[in-house]
Structure formats: C-alpha cells, structure tokens
Design a protein around this motif. Sequence first.
Motif, short mmCIF file in Angstrom:
data_model
loop_
_atom_site.label_atom_id
_atom_site.label_comp_id
_atom_site.label_asym_id
_atom_site.label_seq_id
_atom_site.Cartn_x
_atom_site.Cartn_y
_atom_site.Cartn_z
N LYS B 93 36.76 54.09 43.56
CA LYS B 93 36.75 54.90 42.34
C LYS B 93 36.43 54.06 41.11
O LYS B 93 35.95 54.59 40.11
N LEU B 94 36.72 52.77 41.16
CA LEU B 94 36.45 51.89 40.02
C LEU B 94 34.97 51.58 39.87
O LEU B 94 34.53 51.12 38.81
N GLY B 95 34.21 51.80 40.92
CA GLY B 95 32.76 51.54 40.86
C GLY B 95 32.47 50.06 40.72
O GLY B 95 33.08 49.23 41.39
N ALA B 96 31.59 49.73 39.77
CA ALA B 96 31.16 48.33 39.61
C ALA B 96 32.31 47.41 39.24
O ALA B 96 32.31 46.23 39.61
N ALA B 97 33.30 47.95 38.53
CA ALA B 97 34.45 47.12 38.09
C ALA B 97 35.26 46.61 39.27
O ALA B 97 36.02 45.65 39.13
N ALA B 98 35.09 47.23 40.43
CA ALA B 98 35.85 46.79 41.61
C ALA B 98 35.52 45.37 42.01
O ALA B 98 36.30 44.72 42.71
N GLY B 99 34.39 44.88 41.56
CA GLY B 99 34.01 43.50 41.85
C GLY B 99 35.00 42.50 41.28
O GLY B 99 35.08 41.37 41.74
N ASP B 100 35.74 42.93 40.27
CA ASP B 100 36.75 42.05 39.64
C ASP B 100 38.15 42.30 40.19
O ASP B 100 39.14 41.84 39.60
N VAL B 101 38.23 43.08 41.25
CA VAL B 101 39.54 43.37 41.86
C VAL B 101 39.56 42.83 43.29
O VAL B 101 38.67 43.14 44.07
N GLN B 102 40.55 42.02 43.60
CA GLN B 102 40.67 41.48 44.96
C GLN B 102 41.95 42.00 45.61
O GLN B 102 43.05 41.82 45.06
N VAL B 103 41.80 42.64 46.75
CA VAL B 103 42.97 43.07 47.51
C VAL B 103 43.31 42.00 48.54
O VAL B 103 42.43 41.56 49.29
N VAL B 104 44.56 41.55 48.53
CA VAL B 104 45.00 40.55 49.53
C VAL B 104 46.23 41.10 50.26
O VAL B 104 47.10 41.71 49.64
N TYR B 105 46.25 40.90 51.57
CA TYR B 105 47.30 41.49 52.40
C TYR B 105 47.89 40.42 53.30
O TYR B 105 47.19 39.81 54.10
N VAL B 106 49.17 40.19 53.15
CA VAL B 106 49.84 39.12 53.91
C VAL B 106 50.59 39.73 55.09
O VAL B 106 51.35 40.70 54.91
N THR B 107 50.40 39.17 56.24
CA THR B 107 51.08 39.70 57.43
C THR B 107 52.58 39.38 57.41
O THR B 107 53.00 38.34 56.89
N VAL B 108 53.37 40.29 57.94
CA VAL B 108 54.80 40.01 58.16
C VAL B 108 55.05 39.84 59.66
O VAL B 108 56.19 39.80 60.10
N ASP B 109 53.95 39.79 60.43
CA ASP B 109 54.05 39.72 61.89
C ASP B 109 53.16 38.58 62.40
O ASP B 109 52.16 38.82 63.10
#
Lengths: 143, 200
Positions: B93-109
Amino acid sequence: MSRPFRITLLLPLVALLCALAWAGFTPIHVASREKLFEIPRGTYARRMAGDKVEILPAKIRLTLGIEDILLLRNLDEVPQVFGPTIMMPGQSFRLPFERAASYQFVCSAHASGQMTIEVEDEPVMPWERIRWRVREWREKKAG
Amino acid sequence: MNPKLARFGISLLLGIGVAAAAPPRLSPPDDLFKAGTLSPVMPAPEIALSGTDGKPFSMARFRGKVVLLAFGFSNCGEVCPITLATLAGARKKLGAAAGDVQVVYVTVDPERDDAAQMRKFLGSFDPTFIGGVGTRPQIDSAQKSYGISSSKIVHADGSYSIGHSSSIYLIDRTGRLAAVMPYGHPVDDFVHDLKILLRG
C-alpha cells in the motif's frame, strides 16, 4: 395535602429528575483521554523479597472516546514488560485503543504476570451515560 | 399548573439543554501513532544473529530505513501468517515509499528454523523480508532484549507449537525504538504509522 408539604415532596423529586437528565443527556468530558498507571520504584525488589502486593489493578477499564489511552510509567529501577513492549526505567508507554474488546497482556508488574484491559464503547444513550457516571463516581469514592 | 413551578421547570430544562450542548469531540490529530509509543525514545536493543539473506543480522545494519521487527516461527499456523500478510499488505500500500521500509522477522524456534526454512517461509509473503536465525542462546538473548516471551506447547502426537509475544516493533531511520504495535491491527494502521516515521 398542604401546599408547603407538596413542595417539600416535589422538590427532591424534581432535583432527582434534573440530576438524571443532566447525567443522561450531557456528553461526558474528561480532562485527558489518558488513564495513567505508575509502576512505583522498588516494585521488583519487593517482589523478589516475596511481597505479592498488587501494584496495578488486574483489570483496567477504558472507554472509547473518553478514556481510551493507557499510559504506563515505569518508575522502578529495572525494566518492566508490559504486554507488547519492554519499558526501561523512567520510560512511559502510551497505548491508544480504537476498538472495544477485552485485551490480555503479559505484565511483569503483576504478581499473576497477567493484565486485562477492557475497552468498551462510548456511552451514547442516556442510561449508558448515567451508568458510566455512577460507576466512575463509585470507583473514585472507593479510591 | 402553578405558573411559578412551570417557570422553574422550564428554566431547569433550558439549563440542562445548555449543559448538554457541549462542543463536539475532536478526532485525534493525524500525526499521533496508532501504535503504542515509548517516551523518552531510546535506541532499539541490538541483536546479533545471522540473516536469511546470508549477511549478519543486526539492527545497525538497517539504519537509514524504517524497520518493522517481529518475532515468530515458520511452523506457526495463525499469528505469524496474519502478521506477515499484514506487513506485506502495508508495504504494498505504501508503493514506492516501501523501498525505505525493511521488515525483519526473528525466529523463536531455532531448533526448526534455519536460514533456508525461514527464507522460504518469509519469501512466500514478500521476498524483501529478512529473517534472523541463530543458536538457542542467541535467540534467547534477542528475545530478552525486547521482552519477548515464548513457550513450547507439546501436542499429543509429539509435535509442538510455540506461544509467543506477537507485537511488531517500529524502529525509526536512526535506529530508535519509536513505537510498538500490538497484534491484530489492520494494514491501514501500519501504513498510517509508517508514513509518520518515513516523514520524520
């Protein structure tokens, strides 16, 4: 029935009706939409010493549009976990709510380790406002 | 009816009417977060893990971007897929601005989630997502830094799932932990808050 006696009987009734009308029809306004709770200094030390005293209520009630922001302040010397986050000593956590529901959170400031936040809809009907005001008054009176 | 009593009643009703005619309640300003906010804002705790992209995983590495950090595991049946789908939806939904957003996901397993497993799992939501994997002590340390709790739930057939904290941490471009979104918020709430962080 004599006139003075009629007035004496009527006045309290009119006063009660007026109070109910005010409580039911006047929109509720509070100074701040934030409901503040503080985790006092020494909470962790007391818990470690075996003191099971409850610092915060096990259940906190918030009302949308009136008091719908939970504000927690960690005045303790150690970090405290409240539901979604960890609060460092001296930090505050401001959590707004936009949906009525019952929220369960982990909370290290509770002996049980759990905290419930009940978020209810804004009272708009007269009897809902009366009930809300009476409950608030009773809670304030109970301290 | 007694005229005096009638006047008294009318005056009272008018008084109540004036009291009831209070100004309408204003909506909260648009620059307020939908997420919970911490004050004062402090640096996000550092995490030292391995990234699913083959590079070291640390919060310092993502400076300059707005980071959405969450914890979970690839065998999660409900919470993690919903969270990741929501975050993917927000980026879209953010479009081009998503390039400046990083999703990081850390495992608990860490026993089941190696880099390849996490990469495959995260890639099914958004190929730009980066996972953090490591040894049990490394994961425990990361969880402790963020106040993440997790507990193993063993089923009758010997398999297990993990109950875990499910909040999403919003970290600004300078690496400060700006806000924490509890589980269950819709895509639009993330978009709203990400726009604030991207402006800042």
